[in-house]
Design a protein around this motif. Structure first.
Motif, mmCIF file in Angstrom:
data_model
loop_
_atom_site.group_PDB
_atom_site.id
_atom_site.type_symbol
_atom_site.label_atom_id
_atom_site.label_comp_id
_atom_site.label_asym_id
_atom_site.label_seq_id
_atom_site.Cartn_x
_atom_site.Cartn_y
_atom_site.Cartn_z
ATOM 1 N N CYS A 67 -11.419 1.821 -20.331
ATOM 2 C CA CYS A 67 -10.491 2.416 -21.287
ATOM 3 C C CYS A 67 -11.206 2.506 -22.640
ATOM 4 O O CYS A 67 -12.329 2.020 -22.788
ATOM 5 C CB CYS A 67 -9.202 1.600 -21.405
ATOM 6 S SG CYS A 67 -9.437 -0.090 -21.980
ATOM 7 N N ALA A 68 -10.552 3.097 -23.606
ATOM 8 C CA ALA A 68 -11.189 3.309 -24.901
ATOM 9 C C ALA A 68 -11.581 1.998 -25.559
ATOM 10 O O ALA A 68 -10.865 0.993 -25.468
ATOM 11 C CB ALA A 68 -10.245 4.080 -25.818
ATOM 12 N N THR A 80 -17.909 6.303 -23.252
ATOM 13 C CA THR A 80 -17.281 6.866 -24.458
ATOM 14 C C THR A 80 -17.002 8.354 -24.298
ATOM 15 O O THR A 80 -16.073 8.887 -24.906
ATOM 16 C CB THR A 80 -18.202 6.626 -25.674
ATOM 17 O OG1 THR A 80 -18.364 5.212 -25.858
ATOM 18 C CG2 THR A 80 -17.645 7.234 -26.947
ATOM 19 N N GLU A 90 -13.961 11.231 -19.592
ATOM 20 C CA GLU A 90 -12.513 11.354 -19.762
ATOM 21 C C GLU A 90 -11.723 10.391 -18.886
ATOM 22 O O GLU A 90 -10.536 10.148 -19.128
ATOM 23 C CB GLU A 90 -12.071 12.800 -19.492
ATOM 24 C CG GLU A 90 -12.339 13.287 -18.089
ATOM 25 C CD GLU A 90 -11.963 14.752 -17.915
ATOM 26 O OE1 GLU A 90 -11.933 15.213 -16.754
ATOM 27 O OE2 GLU A 90 -11.708 15.429 -18.934
ATOM 28 N N ARG A 91 -12.352 9.844 -17.866
ATOM 29 C CA ARG A 91 -11.663 8.839 -17.052
ATOM 30 C C ARG A 91 -11.483 7.528 -17.804
ATOM 31 O O ARG A 91 -10.551 6.761 -17.519
ATOM 32 C CB ARG A 91 -12.459 8.558 -15.765
ATOM 33 C CG ARG A 91 -12.557 9.725 -14.803
ATOM 34 C CD ARG A 91 -13.525 9.402 -13.673
ATOM 35 N NE ARG A 91 -14.885 9.204 -14.167
ATOM 36 C CZ ARG A 91 -15.915 8.789 -13.422
ATOM 37 N NH1 ARG A 91 -15.704 8.488 -12.131
ATOM 38 N NH2 ARG A 91 -17.112 8.670 -13.945
ATOM 39 N N TYR A 92 -12.383 7.258 -18.758
ATOM 40 C CA TYR A 92 -12.448 5.940 -19.370
ATOM 41 C C TYR A 92 -12.239 5.923 -20.882
ATOM 42 O O TYR A 92 -12.235 4.840 -21.477
ATOM 43 C CB TYR A 92 -13.816 5.314 -19.087
ATOM 44 C CG TYR A 92 -14.229 5.297 -17.634
ATOM 45 C CD1 TYR A 92 -13.352 4.883 -16.637
ATOM 46 C CD2 TYR A 92 -15.504 5.701 -17.251
ATOM 47 C CE1 TYR A 92 -13.730 4.875 -15.306
ATOM 48 C CE2 TYR A 92 -15.906 5.682 -15.917
ATOM 49 C CZ TYR A 92 -15.004 5.275 -14.956
ATOM 50 O OH TYR A 92 -15.383 5.261 -13.640
ATOM 51 N N ASN A 93 -12.102 7.055 -21.530
ATOM 52 C CA ASN A 93 -12.122 7.058 -22.992
ATOM 53 C C ASN A 93 -10.761 7.256 -23.645
ATOM 54 O O ASN A 93 -10.673 7.522 -24.837
ATOM 55 C CB ASN A 93 -13.123 8.090 -23.521
ATOM 56 C CG ASN A 93 -12.762 9.518 -23.161
ATOM 57 O OD1 ASN A 93 -11.694 9.786 -22.589
ATOM 58 N ND2 ASN A 93 -13.646 10.462 -23.496
ATOM 59 N N THR A 94 -9.685 7.116 -22.869
ATOM 60 C CA THR A 94 -8.345 7.188 -23.447
ATOM 61 C C THR A 94 -7.806 5.770 -23.659
ATOM 62 O O THR A 94 -8.391 4.797 -23.191
ATOM 63 C CB THR A 94 -7.396 7.965 -22.534
ATOM 64 O OG1 THR A 94 -7.287 7.281 -21.282
ATOM 65 C CG2 THR A 94 -7.911 9.383 -22.308
ATOM 66 N N LYS A 95 -6.692 5.678 -24.349
ATOM 67 C CA LYS A 95 -6.126 4.369 -24.693
ATOM 68 C C LYS A 95 -5.943 3.489 -23.457
ATOM 69 O O LYS A 95 -6.279 2.303 -23.479
ATOM 70 C CB LYS A 95 -4.779 4.562 -25.395
ATOM 71 C CG LYS A 95 -4.103 3.262 -25.805
ATOM 72 C CD LYS A 95 -2.824 3.534 -26.574
ATOM 73 C CE LYS A 95 -2.151 2.226 -27.000
ATOM 74 N NZ LYS A 95 -0.917 2.485 -27.795
ATOM 75 N N TYR A 96 -5.434 4.066 -22.363
ATOM 76 C CA TYR A 96 -5.187 3.282 -21.148
ATOM 77 C C TYR A 96 -6.261 3.480 -20.090
ATOM 78 O O TYR A 96 -6.430 2.613 -19.227
ATOM 79 C CB TYR A 96 -3.803 3.632 -20.572
ATOM 80 C CG TYR A 96 -2.679 3.205 -21.490
ATOM 81 C CD1 TYR A 96 -2.327 1.868 -21.601
ATOM 82 C CD2 TYR A 96 -1.999 4.130 -22.265
ATOM 83 C CE1 TYR A 96 -1.316 1.467 -22.461
ATOM 84 C CE2 TYR A 96 -0.984 3.742 -23.125
ATOM 85 C CZ TYR A 96 -0.646 2.399 -23.216
ATOM 86 O OH TYR A 96 0.351 2.008 -24.072
ATOM 87 N N GLY A 97 -7.001 4.578 -20.129
ATOM 88 C CA GLY A 97 -8.067 4.797 -19.159
ATOM 89 C C GLY A 97 -7.564 4.695 -17.735
ATOM 90 O O GLY A 97 -6.621 5.379 -17.341
#
Length: 286
Positions: free
Chosen positions: A153-154, A171, A174-181
């Protein structure tokens, strides 16, 4: 399988721990300058450590290390033997302390014991850095020590040296860079993968033997972005929040129990051997 450079930028593992004192002082007891004050080269060393840590601690790296080390097929040792094994990591060039790893652990545990806490809490103080035996299996320091944080996650800007995450491929994924990932809101930390290091490794070794508060202390004592900065409340559930009272209770003993007067290991060993025998099997698989 991914390969990663084995780089050990710290002069010893204690450099990272003592740098914590400059970032997380305890004002009610001592001023920041009364703890460790590094000169510029040592600060640069710590920055280089975090550059590597933040570059290579990706979600895929963590999952790879979980598969590799949580098979526990490297070595089998009694706990005291693991502590003596750990002491081979001591670097005499470290200007911070003349104490070896075992003495630091005894100081932490003895401070907890002196305050009248339960014996499992004392044992937690004694064991909390045992996961650093990872270095003896060829792991670089950036995959053993350092402030921990969720992967997948982010990255919070409350993590130390957040600018170095610019080098981390997650970073830009897109799988891992959001608030919840890859996680769900308030999913609970038991469902979250943390950056790989001695905390998670030790927790996995001890999870069948010690009370839950002890396991939280072991697993999250380096998770400063949460227990000091509260940056990941959105992943925690109510049970995590209750248990983090124990993590915060443990933290001062880890950071502030160091003293130039070494404990007398021979005098303390019988007590800790009995305590180990009360809670743990004769040998542990590492």
């Amino acid at each position: 399988m991914n390969t990663f450079p084995v780089q050990n930028p710290l002069t010893s593992l204690d450099v990272w721990e003592d740098d914590l004192l400059t970032r997380y002082p305890q004002p009610e007891h001592k001023a920041k300058e009364d703890y460790r004050n590094y000169d510029n080269p040592e600060r640069d060393t710590v920055r280089e450590f975090y550059r590597l840590n933040h570059t290579y601690q990706t979600y895929d790296f963590v999952r790879e290390k979980e598969r590799e080390f949580l098979a526990f097929n490297k070595k089998e040792l009694p706990v005291w033997g693991a502590m003596e094994f750990l002491n081979t990591l001591v670097d005499d060039s470290d200007p911070d302390t003349d104490l070896d790893q075992l003495q630091h652990l005894l100081q932490t545990a003895e401070a907890i014991r002196a305050d009248g806490h339960p014996d499992w809490f004392v044992l937690t103080g004694f064991l909390h850095d045992m996961g650093k035996v990872l270095c003896l299996f060829g792991e670089p320091q950036w995959a053993v020590v350092g402030d921990t944080f969720p992967v997948g996650c982010a990255h919070s800007d409350k993590i130390v040296y957040p600018e170095y995450f610019a080098n981390n491929p997650d970073t830009y994924d897109e799988r891992y860079n959001t608030k919840y990932g890859v996680y769900e809101p308030n999913c609970g930390l038991r469902n979250v993968h943390m950056s790989w290091g001695h905390d998670e490794y030790l927790y996995q070794i001890m999870k069948d033997y010690l009370p839950e508060p002890a396991l939280y202390m072991m697993r999250y004592h380096s998770f400063y972005a949460q227990h000091r900065e509260e940056a990941y409340d959105h992943l925690m559930d109510d049970h995590d929040r209750a248990m983090f009272a124990w993590v915060r209770k443990f933290n001062p003993y880890d950071l502030y129990s160091k003293s130039p007067k070494p404990p007398v290991v021979s005098e303390l060993k019988p007590y800790y051997e009995d305590l180990i025998a009360k809670y743990l099997p004769a040998t542990l698989r590492l």
